[in-house]
Design a protein around this motif. Structure first.
Motif, PDB file in Angstrom:
ATOM      1  N   TRP A   1      71.816 -39.289  39.832  1.00 30.52           N
ATOM      2  CA  TRP A   1      72.093 -38.541  41.062  1.00 30.52           C
ATOM      3  C   TRP A   1      72.096 -37.045  40.782  1.00 30.52           C
ATOM      4  CZ3 TRP A   1      75.352 -34.949  43.043  1.00 30.52           C
ATOM      5  CH2 TRP A   1      75.482 -34.860  44.433  1.00 30.52           C
ATOM      6  N   PHE A   2      72.816 -36.632  39.735  1.00 34.07           N
ATOM      7  CA  PHE A   2      72.897 -35.202  39.413  1.00 34.07           C
ATOM      8  C   PHE A   2      71.534 -34.657  38.977  1.00 34.07           C
ATOM      9  CE2 PHE A   2      77.430 -35.862  39.498  1.00 34.07           C
ATOM     10  CZ  PHE A   2      77.911 -34.633  39.931  1.00 34.07           C
ATOM     11  N   LEU A   3      70.794 -35.428  38.208  1.00 33.54           N
ATOM     12  CA  LEU A   3      69.482 -34.960  37.757  1.00 33.54           C
ATOM     13  C   LEU A   3      68.550 -34.762  38.949  1.00 33.54           C
ATOM     14  CD1 LEU A   3      68.948 -37.071  34.521  1.00 33.54           C
ATOM     15  CD2 LEU A   3      69.509 -34.641  34.701  1.00 33.54           C
ATOM     16  N   GLU A   4      68.637 -35.641  39.931  1.00 36.66           N
ATOM     17  CA  GLU A   4      67.790 -35.482  41.123  1.00 36.66           C
ATOM     18  C   GLU A   4      68.166 -34.215  41.889  1.00 36.66           C
ATOM     19  OE1 GLU A   4      66.758 -37.764  45.348  1.00 36.66           O
ATOM     20  OE2 GLU A   4      68.020 -38.749  43.844  1.00 36.66           O
ATOM     21  N   LYS A   5      69.463 -33.992  42.069  1.00 32.47           N
ATOM     22  CA  LYS A   5      69.898 -32.795  42.791  1.00 32.47           C
ATOM     23  C   LYS A   5      69.513 -31.523  42.040  1.00 32.47           C
ATOM     24  CE  LYS A   5      71.845 -35.155  46.077  1.00 32.47           C
ATOM     25  NZ  LYS A   5      71.219 -35.222  47.419  1.00 32.47           N
ATOM     26  N   LEU A   6      69.528 -31.603  40.716  1.00 29.18           N
ATOM     27  CA  LEU A   6      69.234 -30.422  39.899  1.00 29.18           C
ATOM     28  C   LEU A   6      67.735 -30.139  39.789  1.00 29.18           C
ATOM     29  CD1 LEU A   6      71.911 -30.977  37.109  1.00 29.18           C
ATOM     30  CD2 LEU A   6      71.825 -29.066  38.726  1.00 29.18           C
ATOM     31  N   GLU A   7      66.947 -30.780  40.621  1.00 25.51           N
ATOM     32  CA  GLU A   7      65.523 -30.449  40.732  1.00 25.51           C
ATOM     33  C   GLU A   7      65.288 -29.434  41.848  1.00 25.51           C
ATOM     34  OE1 GLU A   7      63.589 -34.152  41.397  1.00 25.51           O
ATOM     35  OE2 GLU A   7      63.526 -34.706  39.270  1.00 25.51           O
ATOM     36  N   ASP A   8      66.297 -29.173  42.646  1.00 25.13           N
ATOM     37  CA  ASP A   8      66.172 -28.278  43.796  1.00 25.13           C
ATOM     38  C   ASP A   8      66.121 -26.828  43.323  1.00 25.13           C
ATOM     39  OD1 ASP A   8      66.362 -26.813  46.104  1.00 25.13           O
ATOM     40  OD2 ASP A   8      68.193 -27.760  46.830  1.00 25.13           O
ATOM     41  N   PRO A   9      65.014 -26.110  43.541  1.00 24.64           N
ATOM     42  CA  PRO A   9      64.901 -24.712  43.076  1.00 24.64           C
ATOM     43  C   PRO A   9      65.993 -23.805  43.635  1.00 24.64           C
ATOM     44  CG  PRO A   9      62.752 -25.572  43.709  1.00 24.64           C
ATOM     45  CD  PRO A   9      63.771 -26.576  44.166  1.00 24.64           C
ATOM     46  N   ALA A  10      66.372 -24.020  44.886  1.00 27.47           N
ATOM     47  CA  ALA A  10      67.403 -23.170  45.487  1.00 27.47           C
ATOM     48  C   ALA A  10      68.744 -23.396  44.806  1.00 27.47           C
ATOM     49  CB  ALA A  10      67.512 -23.459  46.984  1.00 27.47           C
ATOM     50  N   LEU A  11      69.050 -24.643  44.474  1.00 31.04           N
ATOM     51  CA  LEU A  11      70.307 -24.937  43.786  1.00 31.04           C
ATOM     52  C   LEU A  11      70.298 -24.322  42.387  1.00 31.04           C
ATOM     53  CD1 LEU A  11      72.206 -28.281  43.825  1.00 31.04           C
ATOM     54  CD2 LEU A  11      71.913 -27.056  41.676  1.00 31.04           C
ATOM     55  N   LEU A  12      69.186 -24.414  41.692  1.00 34.76           N
ATOM     56  CA  LEU A  12      69.101 -23.829  40.346  1.00 34.76           C
ATOM     57  C   LEU A  12      69.264 -22.318  40.401  1.00 34.76           C
ATOM     58  CD1 LEU A  12      66.136 -25.898  38.814  1.00 34.76           C
ATOM     59  CD2 LEU A  12      68.588 -26.345  38.717  1.00 34.76           C
ATOM     60  N   ALA A  13      68.655 -21.693  41.397  1.00 35.85           N
ATOM     61  CA  ALA A  13      68.809 -20.236  41.542  1.00 35.85           C
ATOM     62  C   ALA A  13      70.269 -19.880  41.792  1.00 35.85           C
ATOM     63  CB  ALA A  13      67.923 -19.721  42.687  1.00 35.85           C
ATOM     64  N   GLY A  14      70.967 -20.710  42.572  1.00 38.16           N
ATOM     65  CA  GLY A  14      72.389 -20.471  42.810  1.00 38.16           C
ATOM     66  C   GLY A  14      73.219 -20.582  41.557  1.00 38.16           C
ATOM     67  N   LEU A  15      72.871 -21.521  40.686  1.00 36.84           N
ATOM     68  CA  LEU A  15      73.604 -21.658  39.434  1.00 36.84           C
ATOM     69  C   LEU A  15      73.451 -20.423  38.569  1.00 36.84           C
ATOM     70  CD1 LEU A  15      72.821 -25.368  38.392  1.00 36.84           C
ATOM     71  CD2 LEU A  15      74.863 -24.466  39.520  1.00 36.84           C
ATOM     72  N   LEU A  16      72.306 -19.773  38.652  1.00 37.98           N
ATOM     73  CA  LEU A  16      72.062 -18.560  37.875  1.00 37.98           C
ATOM     74  C   LEU A  16      72.608 -17.311  38.567  1.00 37.98           C
ATOM     75  CD1 LEU A  16      68.389 -19.292  36.745  1.00 37.98           C
ATOM     76  CD2 LEU A  16      70.466 -19.446  35.356  1.00 37.98           C
ATOM     77  N   GLY A  17      73.148 -17.479  39.764  1.00 36.44           N
ATOM     78  CA  GLY A  17      73.730 -16.336  40.473  1.00 36.44           C
ATOM     79  C   GLY A  17      72.729 -15.526  41.226  1.00 36.44           C
ATOM     80  N   GLU A  18      71.541 -16.074  41.456  1.00 33.08           N
ATOM     81  CA  GLU A  18      70.491 -15.322  42.151  1.00 33.08           C
ATOM     82  C   GLU A  18      70.601 -15.505  43.653  1.00 33.08           C
ATOM     83  OE1 GLU A  18      66.882 -16.786  40.506  1.00 33.08           O
ATOM     84  OE2 GLU A  18      67.299 -16.015  38.493  1.00 33.08           O
TER      85      GLU A  18
END
Length: 301
Positions: free
Chosen positions: A284-301
Motif C-alpha cells: 500500500w505504501f509503495l503504491e502511494k509513494l509512486e505519486d510525484p506530487a506526494l514525493l515532491a511534498g516529502l522533499l518540501g517542494e
C-alpha cells in the motif's frame, strides 16, 4: 482450565451494564444463562464475585480484581484474533517505517492519515534515523520500509530502491558570524577556521558516515537535524543544511546563506524496502509513494 474467556465476557458485560438482565440483553442470552455462568465461575474458583445483599449485584474485592485483570486478557485475546485474521488476509500485524531526519515527520503524516482512514488494522511504527542509520534500520530488519536513504546501500542486498529526488543544501551562518560579511565565495580554508555542526549518524551496525566536514575542523556533533538547525540558530557553528528546512529562518534573518567556492552536490534520496518480506501494508505504501506530487511534498517542494 477453570477460567474461560466466555466467563470473563459475561463478567465484563455485567460490570459495564450494571445488571445481569442488561448483560443478558447485550450478549443475546437469557438471564438464567448469565446467572449460571457467574455461579459456575464462583464455584470453580471458590470465591464470591458479587455481593448480592442489596438490590443490585455489586462486585466484591475479588470480583473487581478478576474483572481488572480479566479485561487485559480479553484485549489480548481480541488482538490475537485480529492479528491472525490480518495475517490470513495478507495484512501485516505491524509495519515499521524508518524516515531519514532530512524529511520532517509532519510531511509523512498525511500518508499515515490516509492509511488509517482505510482501517486495515495494521499497526504502524515510525522511527527517525540519521545519515546511514536509515540504511542500517532496513538492513538490520528494524524497518521494512525506509524513506530518504542516500548513498550506497550496505553489502548483502535483500532490498529494492526507487528514486525519491534530490535535496538542495546551502551553507549558512548567523548574521553576526565573522564569515557573514565576506563577499567572495568561501573557500575551504575560510571555512576550516570555524566550528562545524554535524548531526550524528544513527547507524548501529554499519560504519557511521559524516559529510561536508574538513580535516582538522572543530566539530560540534548533535543528535539529529532538528538539533543541528537549532545549534546553527544559536550561532554555535557553520555548515550545510537543507534549504527547504530554513525558509522561516531566512525570512526572519536568523540565518543567511553564503556562497562557497566548491558547492556540495545535492544528495539523491531514495525509498528502499526489504524485498524478501512484506505484505499488503508495505505494498500500500509503495503504491502511494509512486505519486510525484506526494514525493515532491516529502522533499518540501
Amino acid at each position: 482450565m477453570r477460567l474461560t474467556l466466555d466467563a470473563l465476557y459475561v463478567l465484563d458485560a455485567i460490570a459495564r451494564k450494571g445488571s445481569f438482565a442488561a448483560a443478558a440483553e447485550e450478549l443475546h442470552r437469557v438471564p438464567s444463562a448469565i446467572t449460571y455462568t457467574v455461579q459456575k465461575l464462583e464455584q470453580d474458583l471458590d470465591i464470591t464475585l458479587f455481593d448480592r445483599s442489596g438490590h443490585r449485584a455489586k462486585l466484591t474485592v475479588a470480583g473487581e480484581k478478576l474483572l481488572q485483570d480479566g479485561r487485559h486478557l480479553l484485549r489480548a485475546a481480541a488482538e490475537l484474533e485480529h492479528s491472525v485474521r490480518r495475517i490470513a488476509t495478507g495484512w501485516e500485524v505491524e509495519l515499521t517505517i524508518a524516515v531519514d531526519d532530512l524529511i520532517p515527520l509532519t510531511r509523512i503524516y498525511p500518508l499515515v492519515a490516509a492509511f488509517y482512514a482505510e482501517n486495515h488494522g495494521t499497526r504502524l511504527r515510525i522511527t527517525t534515523e540519521v545519515f546511514g542509520g536509515t540504511w542500517d534500520a532496513l538492513a538490520a530488519g528494524r524497518a521494512s520500509l525506509a524513506i530518504g536513504v542516500s548513498g550506497e546501500g550496505p553489502a548483502g542486498g535483500g532490498y529494492a530502491t526507487r528514486a525519491l529526488g534530490e535535496m538542495a543544501f546551502v551553507f549558512v551562518v548567523t548574521p553576526d558570524h565573522p564569515l557573514a560579511g565576506t563577499s567572495a565565495p568561501l573557500t575551504s580554508d575560510d571555512i576550516q577556521q570555524y566550528r562545524a555542526i554535524a548531526a550524528a549518524d544513527s547507524s548501529r551496525n554499519i560504519p557511521p558516515r559524516t559529510s561536508y566536514l574538513l580535516s582538522g575542523q572543530d566539530v560540534l556533533t548533535v543528535p539529529d537535524m532538528r538539533a543541528k538547525l537549532e545549534a546553527h540558530r544559536m550561532g554555535f557553528g557553520v555548515g550545510f543544511v537543507p534549504r527547504t528546512m530554513i525558509k522561516d529562518d531566512l525570512a526572519a534573518g536568523r540565518l543567511i546563506i553564503k556562497e562557497v567556492a566548491c558547492p556540495v552536490p545535492e544528495p539523491r534520496l531514495f525509498i528502499a524496502w526489504r524485498n524478501t518480506l512484506g505484505g499488503n501494508a508495505l505494498a500500500w505504501f509503495l503504491e502511494k509513494l509512486e505519486d510525484p506530487a506526494l514525493l515532491a511534498g516529502l522533499l518540501g517542494e
